[in-house]
Design a protein around this motif. Structure first.
Motif, PDB file in Angstrom:
ATOM      1  N   ALA A  45     -68.455 -45.412  47.160  1.00  0.00           N
ATOM      2  CA  ALA A  45     -68.578 -45.762  48.565  1.00  0.00           C
ATOM      3  C   ALA A  45     -67.796 -46.720  49.058  1.00  0.00           C
ATOM      4  O   ALA A  45     -67.527 -46.650  50.609  1.00  0.00           O
ATOM      5  N   GLU A  46     -67.668 -48.243  48.592  1.00  0.00           N
ATOM      6  CA  GLU A  46     -67.259 -48.922  48.628  1.00  0.00           C
ATOM      7  C   GLU A  46     -65.546 -48.587  48.668  1.00  0.00           C
ATOM      8  O   GLU A  46     -64.282 -49.133  49.595  1.00  0.00           O
ATOM      9  N   ARG A  47     -64.893 -47.561  48.607  1.00  0.00           N
ATOM     10  CA  ARG A  47     -63.870 -46.684  48.527  1.00  0.00           C
ATOM     11  C   ARG A  47     -63.782 -46.365  49.885  1.00  0.00           C
ATOM     12  O   ARG A  47     -62.767 -46.600  50.527  1.00  0.00           O
ATOM     13  N   PRO A 118     -57.639 -43.153  46.623  1.00  0.00           N
ATOM     14  CA  PRO A 118     -56.611 -44.615  47.045  1.00  0.00           C
ATOM     15  C   PRO A 118     -56.911 -44.195  48.660  1.00  0.00           C
ATOM     16  O   PRO A 118     -57.629 -43.401  49.057  1.00  0.00           O
ATOM     17  N   VAL A 119     -56.753 -45.787  49.341  1.00  0.00           N
ATOM     18  CA  VAL A 119     -57.551 -45.762  50.504  1.00  0.00           C
ATOM     19  C   VAL A 119     -55.884 -45.568  51.581  1.00  0.00           C
ATOM     20  O   VAL A 119     -56.503 -44.589  52.418  1.00  0.00           O
ATOM     21  N   GLU A 120     -54.704 -45.091  50.436  1.00  0.00           N
ATOM     22  CA  GLU A 120     -53.827 -44.600  51.122  1.00  0.00           C
ATOM     23  C   GLU A 120     -53.988 -43.069  51.323  1.00  0.00           C
ATOM     24  O   GLU A 120     -53.522 -42.894  52.410  1.00  0.00           O
ATOM     25  N   GLY A 188     -56.521 -38.721  44.526  1.00  0.00           N
ATOM     26  CA  GLY A 188     -56.837 -37.197  45.319  1.00  0.00           C
ATOM     27  C   GLY A 188     -57.359 -36.367  44.742  1.00  0.00           C
ATOM     28  O   GLY A 188     -58.424 -35.660  45.272  1.00  0.00           O
ATOM     29  N   ALA A 189     -57.225 -35.834  43.173  1.00  0.00           N
ATOM     30  CA  ALA A 189     -57.856 -34.918  42.631  1.00  0.00           C
ATOM     31  C   ALA A 189     -58.365 -34.599  41.516  1.00  0.00           C
ATOM     32  O   ALA A 189     -58.993 -34.637  40.460  1.00  0.00           O
ATOM     33  N   LEU A 190     -58.846 -35.938  41.105  1.00  0.00           N
ATOM     34  CA  LEU A 190     -59.204 -37.172  39.656  1.00  0.00           C
ATOM     35  C   LEU A 190     -60.295 -37.504  40.186  1.00  0.00           C
ATOM     36  O   LEU A 190     -61.141 -38.289  40.255  1.00  0.00           O
ATOM     37  N   ASP A 191     -61.603 -36.533  40.021  1.00  0.00           N
ATOM     38  CA  ASP A 191     -63.227 -36.726  39.872  1.00  0.00           C
ATOM     39  C   ASP A 191     -63.788 -36.518  38.607  1.00  0.00           C
ATOM     40  O   ASP A 191     -62.541 -36.267  37.333  1.00  0.00           O
ATOM     41  N   LEU A 192     -64.936 -36.341  38.562  1.00  0.00           N
ATOM     42  CA  LEU A 192     -65.568 -37.255  36.683  1.00  0.00           C
ATOM     43  C   LEU A 192     -66.420 -36.641  36.776  1.00  0.00           C
ATOM     44  O   LEU A 192     -67.791 -36.411  37.037  1.00  0.00           O
ATOM     45  N   ASP A 193     -66.501 -35.588  35.405  1.00  0.00           N
ATOM     46  CA  ASP A 193     -66.992 -34.568  35.592  1.00  0.00           C
ATOM     47  C   ASP A 193     -67.510 -33.956  33.787  1.00  0.00           C
ATOM     48  O   ASP A 193     -68.495 -33.520  34.179  1.00  0.00           O
ATOM     49  N   THR A 194     -67.035 -34.938  32.948  1.00  0.00           N
ATOM     50  CA  THR A 194     -67.828 -34.697  31.800  1.00  0.00           C
ATOM     51  C   THR A 194     -67.067 -36.002  31.074  1.00  0.00           C
ATOM     52  O   THR A 194     -67.230 -36.914  31.690  1.00  0.00           O
ATOM     53  N   PRO A 195     -68.817 -36.507  30.796  1.00  0.00           N
ATOM     54  CA  PRO A 195     -68.125 -37.533  29.338  1.00  0.00           C
ATOM     55  C   PRO A 195     -66.746 -37.668  29.491  1.00  0.00           C
ATOM     56  O   PRO A 195     -67.284 -39.373  28.825  1.00  0.00           O
ATOM     57  N   GLU A 196     -65.666 -37.537  28.705  1.00  0.00           N
ATOM     58  CA  GLU A 196     -64.664 -37.981  28.170  1.00  0.00           C
ATOM     59  C   GLU A 196     -64.238 -38.137  29.812  1.00  0.00           C
ATOM     60  O   GLU A 196     -63.198 -38.915  29.588  1.00  0.00           O
TER      61      GLU A 196
END
Length: 210
Positions: A45-47, A118-120, A188-196
Motif C-alpha cells: 500500500a505504501e508503494r 517500483p514507482v517507475e 512488476g512480475a514479482l508477487d509472493l505466493d509461497t513460503p519460499e
C-alpha cells in the motif's frame, strides 16, 4: 528537479487484498512481516500511495479486520468483497464498481502481495494511459503479463462478466479488445505466493532495505 507525472484525469487505484493465500498454507501472506513490524500489505500500500492515483481503494475479504488494522493511518478507502472465496475476479469487480460509482474515469489495479513494485512501473502504465485513457494498459515483463493494469471505465460490462479466479485478460481477448503493453521490468512480475517466496523477500529486504 521535480518530475512531472502524467495521469489520466479522474483516475483512481484499486489494491486487491482479499485472497485466501492458499499456497501459503495456514498463514495470510498479506499479514506476514516482510521486515520487523511491516506486513506485506502495508508495504504494498505504501508503494501504491507513493505514485498511484488517489483515492486508493483497498478490497478486503479474508481476515478483513486484520488487513484494515495493518493499514491503519494510511490514506486509503476500504471496500469489502463478501465473495472473496470466489477468487480474483470478485475483488476486481468490487473495487472497480466502487471507483466508478464515485466518478472515476478508470482504475489502476495493483496486487497486495507485490511489495517490491517500483514507482517507475506505476508511472509507466499511467503515462501510457494518459495518452489514451480509453485503452487497457497492461504492464509486461519479457512479453509476459505483469502489474499494474489500467482499466478504463468504458469496459464496465467486461468487468461485470468476470468470474472465478482470473483477471480481465482472457475476456478482453475474447472481445477483440486492444491492449497497450508497457515493459516495466522484473519487479512488476514479482508477487509472493509461497513460503519460499516470502523467505526470499525477507532476505532481499534485509540486504537492500527496500
Amino acid at each position: 528537479m521535480t518530475v512531472e507525472r502524467r495521469r489520466p484525469e479522474n483516475a483512481a487505484s484499486v489494491l486487491l487484498a482479499a485472497g485466501l493465500s492458499r499456497r501459503m498454507g495456514t498463514r495470510n501472506k498479506l499479514l506476514e512481516e516482510i521486515e520487523p513490524g511491516v506486513p506485506v500489505i502495508r508495504r504494498s500500500a505504501e508503494r501504491a500511495l507513493a505514485s498511484a492515483p488517489r483515492p486508493l481503494y483497498v478490497v478486503t475479504g479474508h481476515e478483513a479486520n486484520r488487513v484494515r488494522d495493518a493499514l491503519a493511518g494510511l490514506d486509503c478507502r476500504f471496500v469489502h468483497n463478501a465473495g472473496f472465496a470466489e477468487g480474483l475476479s470478485g475483488s476486481i469487480r468490487e473495487g472497480f464498481r466502487c471507483a466508478m460509482g464515485e466518478g472515476a474515469s478508470g482504475v489502476l489495479v495493483l496486487l497486495g502481495d507485490m511489495p517490491f513494485l517500483p514507482v517507475e512501473a506505476l508511472d509507466a502504465v499511467l503515462g501510457a494511459a494518459a495518452d489514451d485513457a480509453e485503452k487497457v494498459v497492461q504492464a509486461v515483463h519479457e512479453g509476459r503479463p505483469a502489474h499494474p493494469v489500467w482499466l478504463p471505465a468504458r469496459i464496465a460490462d467486461t468487468i461485470d462478466a468476470l468470474k472465478g479466479d482470473r483477471g480481465v485478460r482472457s475476456l478482453l481477448a475474447a472481445n477483440n479488445e486492444t491492449m497497450v503493453a508497457v515493459e516495466t521490468g522484473p519487479d512488476g512480475a514479482l508477487d509472493l505466493d509461497t513460503p519460499e517466496d516470502m523467505a526470499r523477500a525477507r532476505a532481499r529486504t534485509a540486504v537492500s532495505g527496500n
